[in-house]
Write an enzyme that holds these catalytic residues in place. Structure first.
Site, PDB file in Angstrom:
ATOM      1  N   SER A   1      25.444  57.633  49.280  1.00 24.30           N
ATOM      2  CA  SER A   1      25.766  56.713  50.671  1.00 24.30           C
ATOM      3  C   SER A   1      26.259  58.151  51.367  1.00 24.30           C
ATOM      4  O   SER A   1      26.589  58.201  52.482  1.00 24.30           O
ATOM      5  CB  SER A   1      27.194  56.249  50.421  1.00 24.30           C
ATOM      6  OG  SER A   1      26.279  54.884  50.514  1.00 24.30           O
TER       7      SER A   1
ATOM      8  N   VAL B   1      33.778  45.585  50.460  1.00 26.07           N
ATOM      9  CA  VAL B   1      35.525  45.026  50.278  1.00 26.07           C
ATOM     10  C   VAL B   1      35.527  46.364  51.260  1.00 26.07           C
ATOM     11  O   VAL B   1      36.946  46.061  51.246  1.00 26.07           O
ATOM     12  CB  VAL B   1      35.649  44.889  48.824  1.00 26.07           C
ATOM     13  CG1 VAL B   1      37.205  45.310  49.167  1.00 26.07           C
ATOM     14  CG2 VAL B   1      35.109  43.863  48.569  1.00 26.07           C
TER      15      VAL B   1
ATOM     16  N   GLN C   1      32.767  29.208  45.487  1.00 27.25           N
ATOM     17  CA  GLN C   1      32.380  30.291  45.797  1.00 27.25           C
ATOM     18  C   GLN C   1      32.188  31.138  46.896  1.00 27.25           C
ATOM     19  O   GLN C   1      30.477  31.044  46.521  1.00 27.25           O
ATOM     20  CB  GLN C   1      33.041  31.389  44.653  1.00 27.25           C
ATOM     21  CG  GLN C   1      34.273  31.385  43.860  1.00 27.25           C
ATOM     22  CD  GLN C   1      35.177  32.133  42.719  1.00 27.25           C
ATOM     23  OE1 GLN C   1      35.066  31.746  41.819  1.00 27.25           O
ATOM     24  NE2 GLN C   1      34.366  33.177  42.563  1.00 27.25           N
TER      25      GLN C   1
ATOM     26  N   GLY D   1      30.595  49.789  50.366  1.00 33.69           N
ATOM     27  CA  GLY D   1      30.862  48.303  49.970  1.00 33.69           C
ATOM     28  C   GLY D   1      31.699  47.336  50.592  1.00 33.69           C
ATOM     29  O   GLY D   1      32.272  47.642  51.512  1.00 33.69           O
TER      30      GLY D   1
ATOM     31  N   CYS E   1      39.944  37.851  43.358  1.00 32.62           N
ATOM     32  CA  CYS E   1      40.049  37.035  44.572  1.00 32.62           C
ATOM     33  C   CYS E   1      40.534  35.266  44.492  1.00 32.62           C
ATOM     34  O   CYS E   1      40.989  34.707  45.444  1.00 32.62           O
ATOM     35  CB  CYS E   1      38.765  37.074  45.293  1.00 32.62           C
ATOM     36  SG  CYS E   1      37.315  36.903  44.468  1.00 32.62           S
TER      37      CYS E   1
ATOM     38  N   ARG F   1      43.472  44.714  35.530  1.00 35.55           N
ATOM     39  CA  ARG F   1      44.617  43.721  35.954  1.00 35.55           C
ATOM     40  C   ARG F   1      45.289  43.452  34.555  1.00 35.55           C
ATOM     41  O   ARG F   1      46.834  42.622  35.120  1.00 35.55           O
ATOM     42  CB  ARG F   1      43.927  42.724  36.557  1.00 35.55           C
ATOM     43  CG  ARG F   1      43.362  43.095  37.247  1.00 35.55           C
ATOM     44  CD  ARG F   1      42.145  42.023  37.724  1.00 35.55           C
ATOM     45  NE  ARG F   1      41.456  42.521  39.565  1.00 35.55           N
ATOM     46  CZ  ARG F   1      40.401  41.243  39.792  1.00 35.55           C
ATOM     47  NH1 ARG F   1      39.868  40.421  38.647  1.00 35.55           N
ATOM     48  NH2 ARG F   1      39.804  41.563  40.344  1.00 35.55           N
TER      49      ARG F   1
ATOM     50  N   ASN G   1      37.863  35.992  51.249  1.00 38.00           N
ATOM     51  CA  ASN G   1      37.757  36.342  49.319  1.00 38.00           C
ATOM     52  C   ASN G   1      37.919  38.096  50.062  1.00 38.00           C
ATOM     53  O   ASN G   1      37.835  38.798  48.949  1.00 38.00           O
ATOM     54  CB  ASN G   1      36.631  35.634  48.438  1.00 38.00           C
ATOM     55  CG  ASN G   1      35.108  36.388  49.642  1.00 38.00           C
ATOM     56  OD1 ASN G   1      35.144  35.281  50.829  1.00 38.00           O
ATOM     57  ND2 ASN G   1      33.783  36.506  49.199  1.00 38.00           N
TER      58      ASN G   1
ATOM     59  N   HIS H   1      36.419  31.493  49.939  1.00 39.81           N
ATOM     60  CA  HIS H   1      36.243  31.078  48.693  1.00 39.81           C
ATOM     61  C   HIS H   1      36.950  29.630  49.226  1.00 39.81           C
ATOM     62  O   HIS H   1      38.212  29.718  49.948  1.00 39.81           O
ATOM     63  CB  HIS H   1      37.298  31.339  47.935  1.00 39.81           C
ATOM     64  CG  HIS H   1      36.127  32.804  47.324  1.00 39.81           C
ATOM     65  ND1 HIS H   1      34.712  33.028  47.330  1.00 39.81           N
ATOM     66  CD2 HIS H   1      36.584  33.487  46.096  1.00 39.81           C
ATOM     67  CE1 HIS H   1      34.687  33.696  47.047  1.00 39.81           C
ATOM     68  NE2 HIS H   1      35.358  34.391  45.900  1.00 39.81           N
TER      69      HIS H   1
ATOM     70  N   SER I   1      29.681  36.855  48.912  1.00 40.16           N
ATOM     71  CA  SER I   1      29.884  37.928  49.794  1.00 40.16           C
ATOM     72  C   SER I   1      30.506  38.245  48.476  1.00 40.16           C
ATOM     73  O   SER I   1      31.151  40.010  48.579  1.00 40.16           O
ATOM     74  CB  SER I   1      31.079  38.064  50.879  1.00 40.16           C
ATOM     75  OG  SER I   1      31.661  36.303  51.167  1.00 40.16           O
ATOM     76  N   GLY I   2      31.387  37.517  47.561  1.00 38.93           N
ATOM     77  CA  GLY I   2      32.497  38.393  46.151  1.00 38.93           C
ATOM     78  C   GLY I   2      31.303  39.213  45.676  1.00 38.93           C
ATOM     79  O   GLY I   2      31.616  40.320  44.880  1.00 38.93           O
TER      80      GLY I   2
END
Ligand code: 25A
Ligand code: L14
Length: 340
Positions: free
Chosen positions: A43, A17, A160, A15, A133, A102, A319, A246, A163-164
């Site tokens: 993948s 990130v 923002q 991905g 982010c 989180r 970001n 961002h 790409s996030g």
């Protein structure tokens, strides 16, 4: 620092990130003994480069984490919910970039410039969470002010990048832009509306209180990182047709008075920040300058003249790097140096 090296896994390696995580491990010379690249069955067999070697992507499975010391996760919340505890059971420490863990009170939520001490709590579940982010760049920029003057309330609006959302959203902005300038009809797949030449006041899902989940992440995560539930925070998060970086308009009401000049010199000395603030020369933080590097750029620092103790600023960061991959690798560095 010890000479110890670690067996590292990246979950979600293909991905946007995950790919950047691999680059960050390389760039920062993380002490890697071996690297395992994990993604979905789609993948499997793809090869990605790590330090000059081609490494084959393997399917993420329950037994993927045996013998792994540190796993960096960015394969979506569902994968993290299921596989982080499995990895932890096998003795691996997970640094997770999804929103899954989180707000778990047992899981530390860490921004290395702000609360590195929280890493110690990794022993609770074997999981450390990487914040959202938009939260990361905000807390990096407000923490020096918070420590000096206290903060009563924050009003933040974000701008923002696509790409996030991952690679598919990057492709969608590109394709829609090309269609628009060729007067061809656009296809809309990723967001509910066209993002090219548009702004969408909608990131992540809407909640019962009328806010989006992205907006509430900024509220809840900031309070958790600063360990202060008394800060009032209200956010509006907006998707704009930008690929990387961002931007945030941040209004802070401090407890004690501080001038714009004092904020400037405070932030000039703060870790992870670059003050970019010379409006007379048209110098202020831009997404195109933030992209591809790791600092949080802060500018347009000025006093809010509508209240007694108020500061306004414009804060921009990459970001995918500081907002995700870099911060995750920085957390892993603290783990490696101080705990493992
Ligand atoms: O849960 P959250 O927090 O809401 O996060 C959701 C997503 O947001 C991104 C990240 O997407 C995450 O998956 N994200 C999270 N935090 C972020 C942050 N702070 C953030 N983005 C920015 N800042 P991503 O695109 O970066 O990464 C997705 C990775 O996850 C892998 N993956 C997906 N399902 C998996 C899995 N890995 C293991 N098991 C699973 N079941 C995914 O790998 C990618 O690495 P992949 O193999 O599924 O996809 C590789 C390439 O294949 C293409 N592709 C993707 N989906 C499809 C597809 N092709 C065909 N059909 C599809 N359905 C893509 O080109 C992809 O690159
Ligand atoms: O990490 O921009 O919570 O669509 C989820 C949505 C990251 C960004 C998170 C986006 C995010 C994201």
């Amino acid at each position: 620092m010890s000479e110890k090296k670690f067996n590292v896994a990246v979950a979600g390696a293909t991905g946007a990130v995950g790919n950047q995580m691999i680059t960050c491990l390389e760039e920062r010379n993380f002490p890697v003994k071996s690297i395992k690249l994990l993604a979905s069955s789609r993948s499997v067999g793809r090869k990605l480069r790590f330090k000059g070697d081609l490494v084959e992507v393997e399917e993420l499975k329950e037994n993927s984490f045996r013998g792994v010391d540190i796993a960096l996760f960015s394969a979506g919340g569902g994968i993290s919910k299921k596989f982080a505890p499995i990895a932890a059971k096998d003795g691996c420490v997970v640094v997770d970039n999804s929103s899954a863990w989180r707000m778990d009170p047992e899981v530390p939520l860490v921004v290395p410039e702000v609360n590195p001490h929280a890493v110690a709590q990794y022993t609770n579940k074997g999981i450390i969470a990487n914040p959202n982010c938009s939260t990361i760049q905000m807390v990096v920029s407000i923490d020096p002010i918070y420590r000096k003057c206290g903060i009563k309330r924050i009003v933040v609006s974000t701008y923002q990048a696509v790409s996030g959302t991952g690679k598919k959203a990057i492709d969608e902005l590109f394709d829609q832009t090309r269609s628009m300038i060729n007067f061809i009809d656009c296809t809309i797949n990723v967001y509910p509306h066209r993002i090219a030449f548009n702004c969408l006041p909608h990131i992540d899902v809407f909640l019962d209180n009328g806010y989006t989940k992205e907006e509430m992440k900024m509220v809840d995560e900031t309070r958790k990182i600063l360990e202060d539930d008394n800060i009032g925070i209200t956010a509006t998060t907006v998707r704009v047709p930008v690929f990387f970086g961002h931007s945030e308009s941040i209004n802070i009401e401090t407890r004690k008075h501080i001038t714009a000049n004092e904020v400037k010199s405070l932030l000039e000395k703060a870790p992870g920040i670059k003050v970019v603030d010379d409006p007379e020369k048209n110098i202020y933080p831009l997404a195109i300058d933030a992209a591809g590097q790791d600092l949080t750029l802060v500018g347009r620092i000025r006093e809010d003249e509508s209240i007694q103790n108020g500061i306004n600023m414009w804060v921009v960061a990459d970001n995918i790097r500081k907002g995700a991959a870099t911060n995750t690798v920085q957390i892993a560095e603290i783990l490696a140096k101080e705990y493992l």
